[in-house]
Design a protein around this motif. Structure first.
Motif, PDB file in Angstrom:
ATOM      1  N   LYS A  50      -1.514  -6.014 -97.481  1.00  0.00           N
ATOM      2  CA  LYS A  50      -1.027  -6.861 -98.571  1.00  0.00           C
ATOM      3  C   LYS A  50      -0.900  -8.307 -98.092  1.00  0.00           C
ATOM      4  O   LYS A  50      -1.306  -9.240 -98.779  1.00  0.00           O
ATOM      5  CB  LYS A  50       0.335  -6.341 -99.043  1.00  0.00           C
ATOM      6  CG  LYS A  50       0.849  -6.997-100.301  1.00  0.00           C
ATOM      7  CD  LYS A  50       2.276  -6.568-100.620  1.00  0.00           C
ATOM      8  CE  LYS A  50       2.365  -5.220-101.289  1.00  0.00           C
ATOM      9  NZ  LYS A  50       3.732  -4.890-101.732  1.00  0.00           N
ATOM     10  N   GLU A  91       6.931  -5.132-109.945  1.00  0.00           N
ATOM     11  CA  GLU A  91       6.728  -6.462-109.361  1.00  0.00           C
ATOM     12  C   GLU A  91       6.252  -7.540-110.326  1.00  0.00           C
ATOM     13  O   GLU A  91       6.683  -8.691-110.228  1.00  0.00           O
ATOM     14  CB  GLU A  91       5.769  -6.353-108.177  1.00  0.00           C
ATOM     15  CG  GLU A  91       4.457  -5.655-108.541  1.00  0.00           C
ATOM     16  CD  GLU A  91       3.552  -5.442-107.337  1.00  0.00           C
ATOM     17  OE1 GLU A  91       3.967  -5.736-106.208  1.00  0.00           O
ATOM     18  OE2 GLU A  91       2.416  -4.979-107.543  1.00  0.00           O
ATOM     19  N   GLY A  99       9.319   0.299-101.118  1.00  0.00           N
ATOM     20  CA  GLY A  99       9.734   0.275-102.523  1.00  0.00           C
ATOM     21  C   GLY A  99       9.359   1.553-103.257  1.00  0.00           C
ATOM     22  O   GLY A  99       9.813   1.807-104.358  1.00  0.00           O
TER      23      GLY A  99
END
Ligand SMILES: NC(=O)C1=CN([C@@H]2O[C@H](COP(=O)(O)OP(=O)(O)OC[C@H]3O[C@@H](n4cnc5c(N)ncnc54)[C@H](O)[C@@H]3O)[C@@H](O)[C@H]2O)C=CC1
Ligand SMILES: Cc1cc2nc3c(=O)[nH]c(=O)nc-3n(C[C@H](O)[C@H](O)[C@H](O)COP(=O)(O)O)c2cc1C
Ligand code: SF4
Ligand code: FES
Lengths: 164, 445
Positions: free
Chosen positions: B76, B186, B67
């Motif tokens: 993550k 996000e 991204g």
């Protein structure tokens, strides 16, 4: 072109309510419902927002807040054929502003306002995801025109005028 | 044109295709074609591993988020997996809205199952049973492609109750964006899925700790998810053998602007800007000279032709000042004016600023005002310097990544084209002749 007070509206509201009933109970559906409402009615009038607010049991202020936050939603009627001109950088370097200028001259209309015959409205948008064909104009949902030159503008418009 | 097929994919012998392994060569509406080419093998293998083993493999592969920020995906997922919660979510960020970027669209329309498969693997690894794909409302064809693929995946038992006959269940649905660039961030995206206005939340906590409805949530980009199945299927070692040490694998680039061949290419990480412009992009058309290249998207950097040996990966910004970002190569030839380009870009940010915090809301407006003055021959040296002061304030005190990253493109173009900016102060004015000093302007937005 007020759709809200027309007799056919009963039918349109029915269509919307069927959709709302099918998604009601799921969380966070407001935006999808507004998409559907705009698809059916063309724009989101205050009356329509009120209706959505009651049906989903969400405060009107929240519905209004969402409608005004997102570019995609409109509280005013748009032209029958919405002309979206991409002003993203990739289109800009390929002369998108000249296309926009030509369109404004041809149609003699303010941005985001429908023409007097209701046939067109012009909207500036960011990237349409077709940058390799810049400059890009999108009419309606899927008539993409790529590598457009200012001189082609009137020819493109004629296609929609003839369709009437 | 048919939007799916027409996003031109430039094929070349030195392309390496992982993410675009199927795009353009299979019928995206036919699940069996995907399966015939090892589709859902990665998922089948993952389901035979423990969630910890899946995460370990991803960590070893050093896959980093496509991204733009390059955060390690395995890490993550590990954070998300370790948080105890009755409910967790997986979100695919398909709000692609960076001007010049159209790669995620090609993946979603050319090979939707590669994204779905990556998301199901993520769900299994972190212990989530529900996923959302948040797609830009304007991407009608992507929405239809993914909805069709999701319903077929349900039919084949790849989604829903007991995936592939195991005890693992996973549901997936599409949510539409509604035209706000900031919703690609996000936490703004999460607010939007919750049905609210998409204004960013304070980070930390990051989504792995508190995401959708406050539950642990994995958010990854389309291209990131599409990398996952082959990594599980072929192993971390294979993935690491491609690309650079710090950024393994490939990157999908969107080539646009003044290039002979515009379109999408997938090349190993570490490919130079020069190769992207000349070898893949075919150079500059009409015998003109290249003036600058913007790499990385709207929030990316402007570089000069003599800097094109910069090899792009997640560390190149630190090394050479050219950012990888979301993989845009925007070539700009000599017929364009630096002031005018900067103004167009800053108008974009001013328009997309969500207004939540004042450094960004006011900062972008003042920047546009100053650049407009320059384009009309009314700039001053003080104003030029003021652009740097505003950049500093915005970088330090903006609430989210949008405002924080506006100074990146701005400073890079000011640094490199200072002379051109300053020559707008005296006659004859704009050296390229783009800025006409007394022309009335039409309203554009
Ligand atoms: N693809 C596109 O269209 C666009 C991409 N971008 C890119 O977005 C980037 C900025 O994105 P942000 O999300 O603001 O960057 P960020 O650095 O805050 O986060 C990047 C990712 O790493 C995760 N992360 C970071 N630190 C973490 C921690 N301590 N614990 C758990 N997770 C952690 C975040 O949750 C996020 O998913 C820019 O680099 C820009 O290139 C910007 C605009 C458009
Ligand atoms: C203003 C802004 C817009 C963003 N737009 C996108 C986007 O369109 N697509 C995307 O994947 N990430 C976007 N991001 C980055 C996301 O916040 C997040 O870092 C990313 O989805 C994480 O996925 P990854 O780790 O797979 O890269 C954006 C960030 C900012 C600050
Ligand atoms: S930095 Fe800009 S986009 Fe981000 S919260 Fe502040 S005003 Fe909104
Ligand atoms: S910048 Fe216009 S389509 Fe991408």
């Amino acid at each position: 072109m007020s759709l809200v007070n027309c007799p056919e509206c009963q039918q349109l509201y029915k269509e919307l309510d069927e959709y709302i009933d099918s998604v009601k109970g799921n969380t966070g559906v407001l935006i999808n419902v507004l998409h559907k409402a705009q698809e059916i009615f063309g724009y989101l009038s205050e009356e329509l927002q009120q209706h959505v607010s009651e049906k989903l049991d969400i405060p009107l202020s929240q519905v209004y807040g969402v409608v005004t936050f997102y570019n995609f939603f409109s509280m005013k009627p748009k032209g029958k054929n919405q002309i979206k001109v991409c002003l993203g950088t990739a289109c800009y370097v390929k002369g998108a502003d000249k296309i926009l200028e030509r369109l404004q001259d041809e149609l003699n209309v303010e941005m985001n306002e429908p023409t007097s015959d209701g046939l067109f409205s012009i909207h500036a948008v960011r990237c349409l995801g077709a940058c390799s064909m810049a400059p890009v104009v999108l009419i309606g949902e899927d008539d993409y025109y790529g590598r457009v030159s200012p001189d082609e503008v009137s020819k493109i418009l004629d296609k929609y005028r003839r369709a009437e | 044109f048919d939007s799916g097929g027409s996003v031109e994919a430039t094929k070349s012998t030195s392309e390496v295709r992982i993410v675009l392994r199927n795009a353009g060569s299979i019928d995206p509406r036919n699940l069996e074609e995907y399966i015939a080419l090892d589709g859902y093998q990665g998922l089948a293998k993952a389901l035979r591993m423990t969630p910890e083993e899946v995460i370990e493999e991803l960590k070893k592969s050093n896959l980093r988020g496509r991204g733009g920020a390059g955060f390690p995906t395995g890490l993550k997922w590990e954070f998300t997996q370790k948080v105890r919660s009755d409910e967790k979510f997986v979100i695919c960020n398909a709000d692609e809205g960076e001007p010049g970027t159209f790669k995620d669209r090609l993946i979603m329309e050319g090979d939707p199952h590669s994204v779905i498969e990556g998301m199901v693997i993520a769900g299994y690894a972190v212990g989530a049973s529900k996923g959302y794909i948040y797609i830009r409302g304007e991407y009608f064809e992507s929405v239809s492609s993914l909805r069709d693929a999701i319903s077929k995946a349900y039919e084949y038992g790849l989604l829903g109750q007991s995936v592939l006959g195991t005890e693992f269940s996973f549901d997936l649905s599409v949510r539409l964006g509604a035209g706000a660039y900031v919703c690609g961030e996000e936490t703004a995206l999460i607010e939007s899925i919750e049905g609210k206005s998409g204004r960013p939340r304070l980070k930390p906590p990051y989504p792995p700790v508190s995401g959708l409805y406050g539950k642990p949530t994995v958010v990854n980009n389309v291209e990131t998810f599409a990398c996952v199945p082959p990594i599980i299927d072929k192993g971390a070692g294979w993935f690491r053998s491609i690309g650079t040490q710090s950024s393994p694998g490939t990157k999908v680039f969107s080539l646009c602007g003044d290039l002979v061949k515009r379109g999408i290419v997938e090349v190993p990480m570490g490919t130079s800007v020069r190769d992207l412009v000349h070898k893949f992009g075919g150079g500059i058309p009409k015998g003109r000279t290249l003036k600058m290249v913007q790499t990385g998207g709207a929030a990316g950097t402007f570089i000069k032709p003599e800097e094109m040996d910069a090899e792009l990966d997640f560390d190149s910004f630190k090394k050479s000042g050219a950012s990888l970002g979301s993989g845009v190569i925007l070539a700009i030839d000599e017929t364009h004016c630096a002031v005018d380009i900067a103004k167009n870009l800053m108008e974009f940010f001013a328009h997309e600023s969500c207004g939540k915090c004042s450094p960004c809301r006011e900062g972008t407006r003042v920047i546009v005002y100053i650049l407009d003055e320059f384009s009309k021959g009314r700039g001053t040296v003080e104003m030029f310097n003021q652009l740097y002061d505003i950049s500093e304030t915005m970088e330090e005190s903006s609430f989210c990544g949008l405002g924080q990253s506006v100074p990146i493109p701005l400073r890079s173009i000011l640094d490199r084209f200072k002379d051109e900016f300053l020559s707008h102060l005296n006659s004859p004015g704009c050296p390229v002749g783009v800025c006409e000093f007394d022309k009335p302007e039409k309203k554009k937005r």
